[in-house]
Write an enzyme that holds these catalytic residues in place. Structure first.
Site, PDB file in Angstrom:
ATOM      1  N   GLY A  96      -1.043   3.348   2.485  1.00 56.97           N
ATOM      2  CA  GLY A  96       0.407   3.444   2.510  1.00 56.97           C
ATOM      3  C   GLY A  96       0.948   3.846   1.152  1.00 56.97           C
ATOM      4  N   SER A  97       2.141   3.409   0.851  1.00 57.39           N
ATOM      5  CA  SER A  97       2.812   3.833  -0.383  1.00 57.39           C
ATOM      6  C   SER A  97       2.298   3.052  -1.584  1.00 57.39           C
ATOM      7  CB  SER A  97       4.324   3.626  -0.250  1.00 57.39           C
ATOM      8  OG  SER A  97       4.642   2.246  -0.275  1.00 57.39           O
ATOM      9  N   GLU A 102      -5.528   3.019  -0.526  1.00 63.57           N
ATOM     10  CA  GLU A 102      -5.403   4.469  -0.374  1.00 63.57           C
ATOM     11  C   GLU A 102      -3.908   4.747  -0.311  1.00 63.57           C
ATOM     12  OE1 GLU A 102      -4.765   7.898   0.282  1.00 63.57           O
ATOM     13  OE2 GLU A 102      -4.991   7.380   2.399  1.00 63.57           O
ATOM     14  N   LEU A 103      -3.358   5.242  -1.424  1.00 63.78           N
ATOM     15  CA  LEU A 103      -1.909   5.303  -1.574  1.00 63.78           C
ATOM     16  C   LEU A 103      -1.407   6.746  -1.580  1.00 63.78           C
ATOM     17  CD1 LEU A 103      -1.699   2.444  -4.240  1.00 63.78           C
ATOM     18  CD2 LEU A 103      -1.664   2.268  -1.740  1.00 63.78           C
ATOM     19  N   CYS A 109      -1.010  12.238   2.844  1.00 67.36           N
ATOM     20  CA  CYS A 109      -1.075  11.836   1.437  1.00 67.36           C
ATOM     21  C   CYS A 109      -1.826  12.855   0.586  1.00 67.36           C
ATOM     22  CB  CYS A 109      -1.724  10.460   1.314  1.00 67.36           C
ATOM     23  SG  CYS A 109      -3.336  10.326   2.115  1.00 67.36           S
TER      24      CYS A 109
END
Length: 290
Positions: free
Chosen positions: A37-38, A59-60, A93
């Site tokens: 996500g963020s 995992e951003l 992303c």
């Protein structure tokens, strides 16, 4: 999952809001937290996990750069730029949303991108001639509009898109959008849109291209287009990012290739042997043999 032959308790689905996430992330019985996500939420997860020193796999976001050198094939580079930006309507992303282009070919490349994207149909993804579907929700579409407005205020040049398609009166649709003359330090140049907005940024040397690529809080993905594969490789080694594709790499993301980022793009890796290793703990047992 219930139909698989898994022992009870191996897989559990717990739904809820932020309060449920906080309980899971701060409970000392949790050995590891994996989150996609963020970076803003990832930061909060690390804060909640810190008192227990719980391992985090994050995992951003990303603001990855596609570097296009002066010797790149224009048509291939233009197609790569479009699909690397507008795949999944830009909601990926690893999208290379900053297109760093040698100023010697930048006008030609931008013209090619604009001509190509004008042929794209935005609409129902179940229709066979649709190239790009909608954003996930109306707030995402509104965010794309706000990014466009701010980019114009900061001096970028809108060359394609920038609004809802005229033939789609409802839904969460937004045109594939291209801005030229974007400053790398601008709001659009530094922040993840998670929508179909490409930022074209010019450079005058390979050194400047690498510097611009590294001038970001993120470091998830990236690429280089060049006929000189050796120079491209040397440049790729200097870009601080978790993945670089030279001339489109293998043509797609490879399941055996580790996926993950540097800096605010996260911690750890997915896929391949490195991905499996994230979920292991090493134990040493020593005993006498004499």
């Amino acid at each position: 999952m219930a139909e698989l032959d898994l022992p009870p308790g191996v897989f559990n689905m717990v739904t809820g809001g932020a309060e449920v996430g906080q309980v899971l992330c701060s409970d000392p019985r949790v050995d590891m937290i994996s989150f996609t996500g963020s970076d803003r939420v990832g930061t909060q997860i690390m804060i909640q996990a810190a008192p227990n020193i719980t391992k985090c796999h994050l995992e951003l976001g990303g603001k990855s750069a596609l570097i296009i050198r002066h010797d790149a094939d224009i048509r291939t580079a233009a197609l790569t730029s479009l699909y690397a930006n507008f795949s999944q309507a830009g909601q990926g992303c690893a999208c290379t949303t900053r297109i760093l282009v040698d100023n010697r070919i930048r006008p030609t490349l931008v013209a090619a991108m604009t001509q190509m994207v004008a042929q794209w149909k935005v609409g129902d993804p179940f229709e066979t001639d649709t190239v790009m579907g909608p954003l996930i929700r109306d707030t995402a579409r509104q965010r794309a509009e706000q990014f466009c407005q701010r980019a114009l205020e900061e001096g970028a040049t809108l060359v394609a898109g920038g609004k809802r398609p005229a033939y789609l009166r409802t839904g969460f649709f937004f045109e594939p959008t291209i801005f030229d003359n974007v400053a790398n330090t601008s709001f659009l140049g530094q922040n993840e849109v998670f929508g179909p907005i490409a930022a074209v940024i010019g450079f005058d040397s390979d050194e400047e291209a690498v510097r611009l690529a590294n001038e970001t809080d993120y470091g998830l993905s990236g690429g280089i287009m060049s006929r000189d594969a050796g120079t491209a490789l040397q440049m790729a080694l200097r870009v601080r990012t978790g993945m670089m594709m030279v001339n489109n790499g293998a043509g797609r993301l490879h399941p055996d290739s580790p996926f993950g980022g540097y800096k605010r793009s996260g911690l750890g890796r997915e896929w391949g042997e490195e991905g499996y290793n994230e979920y292991t703990q090493v134990k040493s047992i020593l005993f006498p043999i004499g």
